[in-house]
Design an enzyme around this catalytic site. Structure first.
Site, PDB file in Angstrom:
ATOM      1  N   GLU A  16       8.375  -3.895  -0.840  1.00  0.00           N
ATOM      2  CA  GLU A  16       8.267  -2.519  -1.298  1.00  0.00           C
ATOM      3  C   GLU A  16       8.223  -1.560  -0.119  1.00  0.00           C
ATOM      4  OE1 GLU A  16       4.702  -2.491  -3.639  1.00  0.00           O
ATOM      5  OE2 GLU A  16       5.454  -3.972  -5.064  1.00  0.00           O
ATOM      6  N   CYS A  26      -7.319  -8.720   4.511  1.00  0.00           N
ATOM      7  CA  CYS A  26      -8.303  -7.636   4.381  1.00  0.00           C
ATOM      8  C   CYS A  26      -8.748  -7.508   2.923  1.00  0.00           C
ATOM      9  CB  CYS A  26      -7.711  -6.321   4.870  1.00  0.00           C
ATOM     10  SG  CYS A  26      -7.226  -6.371   6.618  1.00  0.00           S
ATOM     11  N   CYS A  76       7.091   4.912   4.181  1.00  0.00           N
ATOM     12  CA  CYS A  76       6.200   3.803   4.536  1.00  0.00           C
ATOM     13  C   CYS A  76       6.973   2.506   4.334  1.00  0.00           C
ATOM     14  CB  CYS A  76       4.953   3.849   3.650  1.00  0.00           C
ATOM     15  SG  CYS A  76       3.780   2.514   3.943  1.00  0.00           S
ATOM     16  N   CYS A 115       1.256 -11.030   3.533  1.00  0.00           N
ATOM     17  CA  CYS A 115       0.474 -10.681   4.719  1.00  0.00           C
ATOM     18  C   CYS A 115      -0.558 -11.767   4.972  1.00  0.00           C
ATOM     19  CB  CYS A 115      -0.211  -9.326   4.534  1.00  0.00           C
ATOM     20  SG  CYS A 115      -1.093  -8.737   6.002  1.00  0.00           S
ATOM     21  N   CYS A 136      -2.044   3.542  -0.668  1.00  0.00           N
ATOM     22  CA  CYS A 136      -2.460   2.675   0.431  1.00  0.00           C
ATOM     23  C   CYS A 136      -3.240   1.474  -0.098  1.00  0.00           C
ATOM     24  CB  CYS A 136      -3.322   3.478   1.401  1.00  0.00           C
ATOM     25  SG  CYS A 136      -3.906   2.532   2.805  1.00  0.00           S
ATOM     26  N   CYS A 186      -7.204  -4.734   0.420  1.00  0.00           N
ATOM     27  CA  CYS A 186      -5.751  -4.577   0.394  1.00  0.00           C
ATOM     28  C   CYS A 186      -5.113  -5.662  -0.464  1.00  0.00           C
ATOM     29  CB  CYS A 186      -5.200  -4.639   1.814  1.00  0.00           C
ATOM     30  SG  CYS A 186      -3.413  -4.381   1.928  1.00  0.00           S
TER      31      CYS A 186
END
Length: 389
Positions: free
Chosen positions: A92, A145, A134, A141, A365, A148
């Protein structure tokens, strides 16, 4: 021609590849401009090239590395584009209209500091709305975190430089007529500095004067704090690429609860790396700080953060945590966010609250992620190597 994906070749590499095929060297600049200035990645559309060369380029694999399969527009004008790679992986990227809201709020993701350079928009035209893109650098990932969603499926693979750049080239087609692409932020899925070589090549392609020629001051790379990558980015680009640090806590005890990578690169090491980063005059490092209710949002945290950042040229971007599925964590209250910001401002820090943008299409975010059960392309991509270049 070489195994490097054609979209990832720099002009000198194009010249070498074409020379090996007996083609004239000036064709390299023409091809590079078609791709990176005009966004044309289909050789059939490169009309000033001989037909034989166009056929040769097609046979050598010059084609779009990614295509948009879904586009979602939020009520505030934010657009989330879902791109599918040639191996079926889906990532994305997000187009964000830049808007100043006042009262300590800033709707932009990471607006460049004013360093005295003239705006590049022609004075004879009506001003257009500036847009920040972005972009993602990985499929999944590995950083883990807690606030996220991108890392919930883990890291499948890094994106090639061609796949990173293709997000920019394709996203330009989705701009409205009154918009222009102003800034790039490497803040989408993945950790850019965990995948440094492809990220760096993408930066060189995007800023090359024979291509799109984007100013490095209009590009920001965000990292969760990989110190060797911060050092390489500063050394390789002379500090001209903007740096954003996802800090999220002022001390190791708090940070390790929400950012596992802190165990490898603790807060003291991060501050040392920031002090060594070769910032040009009038530029600042962006400190990203996600405010999580009851975790890192107290006034004591604010005081420690101000003390930690004392003497550094920084601006603090406060981000009330955006909701993610199946997470017990929640955003700090509006009153606590305001109190936190005021505590930092009272201590002399430049501080903004990032306005929530695109959350109605999960484009805010921390919300970029795979939805629902693991998709077929995710399962199949786990067994495939990343495309070269």
């Amino acid at each position: 021609m070489s195994a490097l994906h054609p979209v990832a070749r720099l002009p000198d590499e194009w010249r070498a590849a074409l020379d090996a095929e007996g083609e004239r060297p000036f064709r390299a600049s023409q091809i590079f401009a078609w791709i990176h200035q005009r966004g044309v990645m289909d050789p059939a559309g490169m009309t000033n090239l001989p037909l034989a060369l166009r056929e040769k380029l097609a046979a050598a694999g010059l084609a779009e590395p990614a295509r948009v399969v879904e586009a979602h527009r939020a009520a505030d004008g934010t657009r989330k584009l879902i791109l599918e790679m040639t191996d079926g992986a889906r990532i994305e990227c997000v187009l964000i209209r830049m808007t100043r809201l006042g009262d300590g709020e800033d709707a932009d993701v990471a607006a460049a500091d004013d360093d005295g350079e003239d705006d590049d928009e022609p004075r004879s035209t009506a001003p257009k709305t500036r847009v920040t893109l972005c972009i993602s650098t990985q499929f999944g990932c590995a950083m883990g975190c807690s606030f996220c969603a991108s890392g919930r499926a883990g890291l499948v693979r890094g994106l090639s430089a061609a796949e990173i750049v293709a997000q920019v080239l394709v996203a330009r087609r989705h701009l409205d007529s009154d918009e222009r692409l102003r800034n790039l932020v490497f803040m989408g899925m993945g950790e850019p500095l965990h995948h440094y070589d492809e990220t760096a090549r993408a930066l060189r392609l995007l800023t090359h004067p024979e291509g799109g020629g984007m100013s490095p001051r209009r590009i920001t790379v965000s990292t969760v704090g990989l110190v060797p990558g911060i050092e390489r980015l500063g050394r390789d680009f002379g500090g001209k690429i903007g740096l954003a640090l996802s800090l999220h806590a002022p001390d190791d005890a708090t940070r390790e609860r929400i950012v596992p990578m802190n165990r490898s690169y603790p807060v003291a090491a991060l501050m040392k790396a920031l002090r060594a980063y070769p910032l040009p005059a009038r530029r600042r490092i962006t400190i990203e700080y996600t405010l999580i209710d009851g975790v890192n949002d107290s006034l004591a945290h604010a005081a420690r953060l101000a003390a930690l950042l004392a003497g550094l040229r920084v601006k603090v971007n406060l981000i009330p945590m955006n909701p993610i599925d199946d997470s017990p964590l929640r955003a700090a209250s509006r009153a606590q966010v305001s109190a936190f910001r005021e505590a930092l401002a009272d201590r002399g820090l430049s501080c903004f609250v990032r306005a929530r943008r695109g959350d109605d299409v999960s484009a805010a975010c921390g919300q970029l992620a795979f939805k629902g059960e693991e998709p077929v392309q995710l399962r199949s991509a786990r067994s495939r190597p990343a495309p070269e270049g």
